[in-house]
Design a protein around this motif. Sequence first.
Motif, PDB file in Angstrom:
ATOM      1  N   ASN A  38       0.695  -1.234  -0.167  1.00  0.00           N
ATOM      2  CA  ASN A  38       0.030   0.091   0.016  1.00  0.00           C
ATOM      3  C   ASN A  38       0.918   1.494   0.104  1.00  0.00           C
ATOM      4  OD1 ASN A  38      -2.288  -1.433  -0.018  1.00  0.00           O
ATOM      5  ND2 ASN A  38      -2.675  -1.260   2.212  1.00  0.00           N
ATOM      6  N   ASN A  39       2.040   1.238   0.066  1.00  0.00           N
ATOM      7  CA  ASN A  39       2.702   2.402   0.235  1.00  0.00           C
ATOM      8  C   ASN A  39       3.118   2.982  -1.065  1.00  0.00           C
ATOM      9  OD1 ASN A  39       4.668   4.279   1.199  1.00  0.00           O
ATOM     10  ND2 ASN A  39       5.848   2.877   2.474  1.00  0.00           N
ATOM     11  N   SER A  40       1.963   3.728  -1.648  1.00  0.00           N
ATOM     12  CA  SER A  40       2.065   4.260  -2.925  1.00  0.00           C
ATOM     13  C   SER A  40       2.759   5.837  -2.612  1.00  0.00           C
ATOM     14  CB  SER A  40       0.832   4.916  -3.368  1.00  0.00           C
ATOM     15  OG  SER A  40       0.048   5.228  -2.415  1.00  0.00           O
ATOM     16  N   ALA A  41       2.986   6.232  -1.274  1.00  0.00           N
ATOM     17  CA  ALA A  41       3.632   7.667  -1.152  1.00  0.00           C
ATOM     18  C   ALA A  41       5.090   7.506  -1.688  1.00  0.00           C
ATOM     19  CB  ALA A  41       3.676   8.103   0.423  1.00  0.00           C
ATOM     20  N   SER A  42       5.642   6.296  -1.236  1.00  0.00           N
ATOM     21  CA  SER A  42       7.211   6.012  -1.841  1.00  0.00           C
ATOM     22  C   SER A  42       7.406   6.108  -3.205  1.00  0.00           C
ATOM     23  CB  SER A  42       7.870   4.844  -0.925  1.00  0.00           C
ATOM     24  OG  SER A  42       7.077   3.603  -1.297  1.00  0.00           O
ATOM     25  N   LYS A  87       0.518   5.778   7.092  1.00  0.00           N
ATOM     26  CA  LYS A  87       0.302   4.695   6.575  1.00  0.00           C
ATOM     27  C   LYS A  87       1.048   4.439   5.360  1.00  0.00           C
ATOM     28  CE  LYS A  87      -4.569   3.728   8.296  1.00  0.00           C
ATOM     29  NZ  LYS A  87      -5.873   4.146   7.745  1.00  0.00           N
ATOM     30  N   GLY A  88       1.561   5.550   4.735  1.00  0.00           N
ATOM     31  CA  GLY A  88       2.271   5.508   3.526  1.00  0.00           C
ATOM     32  C   GLY A  88       1.397   5.669   2.168  1.00  0.00           C
ATOM     33  N   GLU A  89      -0.091   6.264   2.520  1.00  0.00           N
ATOM     34  CA  GLU A  89      -0.735   6.590   1.361  1.00  0.00           C
ATOM     35  C   GLU A  89      -0.543   7.865   0.874  1.00  0.00           C
ATOM     36  OE1 GLU A  89      -4.144   3.740   3.632  1.00  0.00           O
ATOM     37  OE2 GLU A  89      -4.603   5.861   3.217  1.00  0.00           O
ATOM     38  N   MET A  90       0.151   8.624   1.782  1.00  0.00           N
ATOM     39  CA  MET A  90       0.147  10.164   1.318  1.00  0.00           C
ATOM     40  C   MET A  90       1.771  10.548   1.355  1.00  0.00           C
ATOM     41  SD  MET A  90      -1.652  13.310   2.932  1.00  0.00           S
ATOM     42  CE  MET A  90      -3.269  13.602   2.001  1.00  0.00           C
ATOM     43  N   LEU A  91       2.062  11.562   0.511  1.00  0.00           N
ATOM     44  CA  LEU A  91       3.541  12.054   0.678  1.00  0.00           C
ATOM     45  C   LEU A  91       3.661  12.884   1.947  1.00  0.00           C
ATOM     46  CD1 LEU A  91       3.989  13.722  -2.733  1.00  0.00           C
ATOM     47  CD2 LEU A  91       5.708  12.042  -1.783  1.00  0.00           C
ATOM     48  N   GLY A  92       4.690  12.342   2.741  1.00  0.00           N
ATOM     49  CA  GLY A  92       4.836  13.065   4.096  1.00  0.00           C
ATOM     50  C   GLY A  92       5.428  14.202   4.037  1.00  0.00           C
ATOM     51  N   ASP A  98       9.183  14.485   2.842  1.00  0.00           N
ATOM     52  CA  ASP A  98       9.468  14.132   1.650  1.00  0.00           C
ATOM     53  C   ASP A  98       9.035  15.433   0.729  1.00  0.00           C
ATOM     54  OD1 ASP A  98       9.515  11.154   2.091  1.00  0.00           O
ATOM     55  OD2 ASP A  98       7.269  10.979   2.103  1.00  0.00           O
TER      56      ASP A  98
END
Lengths: 82, 258
Positions: free
Chosen positions: A12-16, B176-181, B184
């Motif tokens: 699910n880690n689409s941000a990376s 959760k890694g669903e959005m750019l931090g 970042d």
Amino acid sequence: MSFFEYFSRKKNNSASIAKERLQIIVAHERNKLKQPDYLPALQKEIMEVIRKYVDIDMDCVEVHLDNNGNCSVLELNVTLPE
Amino acid sequence: MGKTTTSSSISSGLALRGHKTAVIDFDIGLRNLDLIMNVERRVVYDFVNVINGESTLKQALIKDKRTENLFILPASQTRDKDALTVEGVERVLKELAELGFEYIICDSPAGIEHGAFMALYFADEAVVVANPEVSSVRDSDRILGILQSKSRKAELGERVIEHLLITRYNPERAAKGEMLGVKDVEEILATKLLGVIPECETVLKASNQGTPVIYDAESKAGKAYGDAVDRLLGKEVEHRFLDPEHRGLFSRLFRRGV
């Protein structure tokens, strides 16, 4: 974090993915912006001169401008047909 | 993205802290700052009228009813963006400075066309508003590039002071890694962080009512804008609302919107 989330996290880690894609495109576009406006015209004219002597395509000439501190290097790469 | 929301809150915040502030809408043809600041029914003359000499600056400036020190210069709704000239904009900005305005906030339209260029050209400082989303971050990088190459400061060999403001941030989704931090976005744009405005339902409520969200001092967005204004004025304020809230068992059981 639940047990299930731990395993589904990587998928699910689409941000990376977003970060990676952005870093590449942003670096590319910044370089382009730094290049002077005359570069495409320069490339075209150089190609026309070479064409007088050798039959080449537009893709055979690459022009790069690199900035190293206070000195700029114009790199010219011409691939001649065999 | 939140440029007008940000302009309305930052200008109100500066005025509330005692600084004489003007806020100008540069979105010619699509004005909205008037609506966000609840002065839409008091617009008589606009920015283009002043540039064309059809009204004086004092006639066109609308005094904010909530705070003493804030004035709004609305955009024209009927003309197009080419009505803004470099000379005209410069004259209006100079005149505002002569009237004793300490801060002039230029609310830029979206895109990189003439209106946006006019809004940034004379800037001393710029607040670049980005959402943690790929297209918004890429656009922000373009705007930073233009600030560094096409602004008047850049032409003079100087540099506009740049600030990054991230809006609509959702700490839970970022965790959760669903959005750019935040880190970042900061790293990609290499710009100093002015503030992070968390995604918050009060922002919509504020624009519905025509009250800049900074007046909602109880809301996270209002507090975050307040912090951003303090940082803009040089205060050291620690960033908040970057991490997910730790919900206790009690609030988990009785989950209610804040």
